[in-house]
Enzyme design. Structure first.
Site, PDB file in Angstrom:
ATOM      1  N   GLN A 119       0.848  -1.205   0.000  1.00  0.00           N
ATOM      2  CA  GLN A 119       0.000   0.000   0.000  1.00  0.00           C
ATOM      3  C   GLN A 119       0.879   1.249   0.000  1.00  0.00           C
ATOM      4  O   GLN A 119       0.380   2.358  -0.076  1.00  0.00           O
ATOM      5  CB  GLN A 119      -0.871   0.017   1.263  1.00  0.00           C
TER       6      GLN A 119
ATOM      7  N   HIS B 156      -1.634   1.210  -4.124  1.00  0.00           N
ATOM      8  CA  HIS B 156      -2.110   2.587  -3.963  1.00  0.00           C
ATOM      9  C   HIS B 156      -1.325   3.550  -4.855  1.00  0.00           C
ATOM     10  O   HIS B 156      -1.211   4.729  -4.540  1.00  0.00           O
ATOM     11  CB  HIS B 156      -2.068   2.999  -2.489  1.00  0.00           C
TER      12      HIS B 156
ATOM     13  N   CYS C 184      -0.442  21.500 -15.587  1.00  0.00           N
ATOM     14  CA  CYS C 184      -0.336  20.780 -16.857  1.00  0.00           C
ATOM     15  C   CYS C 184       0.191  21.694 -17.963  1.00  0.00           C
ATOM     16  O   CYS C 184      -0.213  22.861 -18.052  1.00  0.00           O
ATOM     17  CB  CYS C 184      -1.725  20.258 -17.203  1.00  0.00           C
TER      18      CYS C 184
ATOM     19  N   THR D 285       0.523  -3.433   8.672  1.00  0.00           N
ATOM     20  CA  THR D 285      -0.667  -2.741   8.175  1.00  0.00           C
ATOM     21  C   THR D 285      -1.826  -2.895   9.148  1.00  0.00           C
ATOM     22  O   THR D 285      -1.951  -3.939   9.807  1.00  0.00           O
ATOM     23  CB  THR D 285      -1.077  -3.237   6.767  1.00  0.00           C
TER      24      THR D 285
ATOM     25  N   ASN E  81       2.930  -7.350  13.174  1.00  0.00           N
ATOM     26  CA  ASN E  81       2.532  -5.957  13.351  1.00  0.00           C
ATOM     27  C   ASN E  81       2.748  -5.572  14.804  1.00  0.00           C
ATOM     28  O   ASN E  81       2.946  -6.434  15.653  1.00  0.00           O
ATOM     29  CB  ASN E  81       1.043  -5.809  12.988  1.00  0.00           C
TER      30      ASN E  81
HETATM   31  P1  OAD Z   1      -1.649   2.314   9.034  1.00  0.00           P
HETATM   32  O1  OAD Z   1      -0.987   3.503   9.617  1.00  0.00           O
HETATM   33  O2  OAD Z   1      -3.119   2.290   9.015  1.00  0.00           O
HETATM   34  O3  OAD Z   1      -1.159   0.995   9.780  1.00  0.00           O
HETATM   35  C1  OAD Z   1       0.205   0.750  10.002  1.00  0.00           C
HETATM   36  C2  OAD Z   1       0.315  -0.394  10.992  1.00  0.00           C
HETATM   37  O4  OAD Z   1       1.687  -0.669  11.144  1.00  0.00           O
HETATM   38  C3  OAD Z   1      -0.250  -0.051  12.363  1.00  0.00           C
HETATM   39  O5  OAD Z   1      -1.102  -1.091  12.785  1.00  0.00           O
HETATM   40  C4  OAD Z   1       0.994   0.062  13.253  1.00  0.00           C
HETATM   41  O6  OAD Z   1       0.755  -0.447  14.557  1.00  0.00           O
HETATM   42  C5  OAD Z   1       1.976  -0.810  12.522  1.00  0.00           C
HETATM   43  N1  OAD Z   1       3.366  -0.394  12.711  1.00  0.00           N
HETATM   44  C6  OAD Z   1       3.920   0.815  12.535  1.00  0.00           C
HETATM   45  N2  OAD Z   1       5.239   0.793  12.775  1.00  0.00           N
HETATM   46  C7  OAD Z   1       5.536  -0.467  13.171  1.00  0.00           C
HETATM   47  C8  OAD Z   1       6.721  -1.117  13.581  1.00  0.00           C
HETATM   48  N3  OAD Z   1       7.902  -0.486  13.623  1.00  0.00           N
HETATM   49  N4  OAD Z   1       6.638  -2.413  13.924  1.00  0.00           N
HETATM   50  C9  OAD Z   1       5.457  -3.080  13.872  1.00  0.00           C
HETATM   51  N5  OAD Z   1       4.314  -2.530  13.466  1.00  0.00           N
HETATM   52  C10 OAD Z   1       4.347  -1.228  13.126  1.00  0.00           C
HETATM   53  O7  OAD Z   1      -1.043   2.121   7.574  1.00  0.00           O
HETATM   54  P2  OAD Z   1      -1.611   1.208   6.380  1.00  0.00           P
HETATM   55  O8  OAD Z   1      -2.312   0.020   6.903  1.00  0.00           O
HETATM   56  O9  OAD Z   1      -0.502   1.008   5.438  1.00  0.00           O
HETATM   57  O10 OAD Z   1      -3.823   5.206   1.825  1.00  0.00           O
HETATM   58  O11 OAD Z   1      -2.664   2.221   5.754  1.00  0.00           O
HETATM   59  C11 OAD Z   1      -3.343   1.894   4.587  1.00  0.00           C
HETATM   60  C12 OAD Z   1      -3.643   3.118   3.784  1.00  0.00           C
HETATM   61  O12 OAD Z   1      -4.253   4.116   4.596  1.00  0.00           O
HETATM   62  C13 OAD Z   1      -2.440   3.825   3.229  1.00  0.00           C
HETATM   63  O13 OAD Z   1      -1.970   3.232   2.036  1.00  0.00           O
HETATM   64  C14 OAD Z   1      -2.951   5.215   2.974  1.00  0.00           C
HETATM   65  C15 OAD Z   1      -3.749   5.423   4.211  1.00  0.00           C
HETATM   66  O14 OAD Z   1      -4.825   6.286   4.076  1.00  0.00           O
HETATM   67  C16 OAD Z   1      -3.666   6.110   0.856  1.00  0.00           C
HETATM   68  O15 OAD Z   1      -2.760   6.885   0.844  1.00  0.00           O
HETATM   69  C17 OAD Z   1      -4.672   6.042  -0.222  1.00  0.00           C
HETATM   70 ZN    ZN Z   2      -4.268  19.294 -18.711  1.00  0.00          ZN
END
Ligand code: OAD
Ligand code: ZN
Length: 342
Positions: free
Chosen positions: A86, A106, A225, A265, A289
């Site tokens: 993502q 994404h 653009c 995630t 996680n």
């Molecule tokens: P999140 O911020 O929702 O989740 C990240 C997860 O990683 C959390 O559950 C944290 O606890 C865990 N985490 C962070 N650092 C860590 C570490 N050092 N060790 C273990 N765990 C750790 O991020 P995503 O699930 O990637 O979308 O979010 C999904 C989407 O939401 C992203 O792609 C973005 C956002 O809105 C868009 O930009 C369209």
């Molecule tokens: Zn244009």
């Protein structure tokens, strides 16, 4: 499957961690609620918060960490069927995993599109680095080399003097005496691919490629653009937008996978989160996680390893007996990335 948690060790905050997550730091930004920054309707109205965030994501600001290199090692050993991420930070690619093994669900900054006319950015990368040579001359030269055959076709019958005057105008006089009325002729030349499409007349020679996009973002301006002056948006998937076509690879990948790793995630964002349900029920899923997440419905063969991901991955690498190989890989790759030309 990977999320923002694999990049926090590289210094990039995730989104939803209560204190350190990007969404928790947005109180002072001009956004009504955190997710608005990735919503198209808000972006069209006020693109500045997104570009302020994007500026920080400039490649080179961050380097892959041991988790990215663990995934790279899986690839090197022929064990990685595909990496669905993502993340739009590009660190999976930077770790050396080839594009064919990646699904950047994404999107990424690898391309950009005008939100008004739908015109794709003529260049390959939103962030293409600008070198010290002037934009126009650099692109003109590149275009010349690429299209030398067409140039030869065009010029072989022309008297040498006429072509010399033409080039002299392009390089020297074009800036001082722009040929506004010649826009249509230039369009014709573009259409026939005789000159690079990045070369446009706007008060002289001007390259509207990503070097300008990058320059605009770095100067806290909004990229526009070349064709219609509409807002240019990197092809990062916003809420409500379709995922890239490559995402459909999951239809073949997941039913045939033998193991699913889910790393860093919150599994909060669909349709990505539901991929975790797409492997066969007999297939073990390893979820690593910091915290457990509700959306992962437990299955009998699941393995859940909670805690810091770097620790968990290092422990797994040790159990696999790959510690030395991993150390060599990290050393080799980090020294490559720290060479001045990178
Ligand atoms: P999140 O911020 O929702 O989740 C990240 C997860 O990683 C959390 O559950 C944290 O606890 C865990 N985490 C962070 N650092 C860590 C570490 N050092 N060790 C273990 N765990 C750790 O991020 P995503 O699930 O990637 O979308 O979010 C999904 C989407 O939401 C992203 O792609 C973005 C956002 O809105 C868009 O930009 C369209
Ligand atoms: Zn244009």
């Amino acid at each position: 499957m990977a999320g923002a948690g694999i990049s926090t060790a590289s210094g990039i905050p995730d989104f939803r961690s209560p204190e350190s997550g990007f969404y928790s730091t947005l109180q002072h930004w001009d956004v009504p609620y955190p997710e608005a920054i990735f919503e198209l309707s808000f972006f069209l109205d006020n693109p500045r918060p997104f570009f302020t965030w994007a500026k920080n994501m400039f490649p080179g600001n961050f380097k892959p960490n041991v988790i990215h290199y663990f995934l790279r090692l899986l690839h090197d050993r022929g064990l990685l069927q595909r990496l669905y991420t993502q993340n739009i930070d590009g660190l999976e690619r930077a770790s050396g995993i080839p594009g064919s093994k990646l699904v950047e669900a994404h999107g990424s900054f690898a391309s950009a599109t005008c939100t008004a006319c739908g015109k794709p950015s003529p260049e390959q990368d939103f962030w293409s680095p600008s070198k010290s040579s002037p934009f126009a001359v650099k692109h003109l030269r590149r275009g010349f080399l690429h299209r030398s055959k067409r140039f030869l076709n065009l010029f072989v019958l022309m008297p040498l003097s006429a072509s010399a005057i033409f080039w002299f105008y392009l390089f020297h006089l074009g800036k001082t005496f722009p040929l506004e009325p010649k826009k249509s002729s230039l369009r014709l030349l573009h259409r026939c691919r005789w000159v690079p499409s990045t070369l446009t007349w706007q008060g002289g020679l001007d390259c509207k490629g990503p070097t300008r996009q990058k320059a605009a973002v770095m100067a806290d301006r909004v990229p526009r653009c070349a064709a219609c002056a509409g807002l240019v948006k990197p092809d990062v998937v916003f809420f409500g937008e379709a995922l890239p076509e490559r995402f459909f690879l999951h239809l073949v990948d997941f039913p045939t996978a033998e193991l699913l790793l889910i790393l860093g995630t919150s599994l909060k964002v669909e349709p990505f989160a539901s991929l975790s349900e797409a492997v066969r029920s007999s297939v073990p899923r390893v979820f690593m996680n910091r915290k457990a997440v509700e959306s992962l419905r437990p299955r009998s063969r699941d393995v859940v390893q909670l805690g810091d991901l770097v620790d968990s991955v290092e422990r797994l690498v040790e159990l696999l007996g790959w510690t030395e190989e991993m150390r060599d890989l990290v050393q080799r790759e980090t020294s490559k990335l720290s060479r001045p030309d990178r």
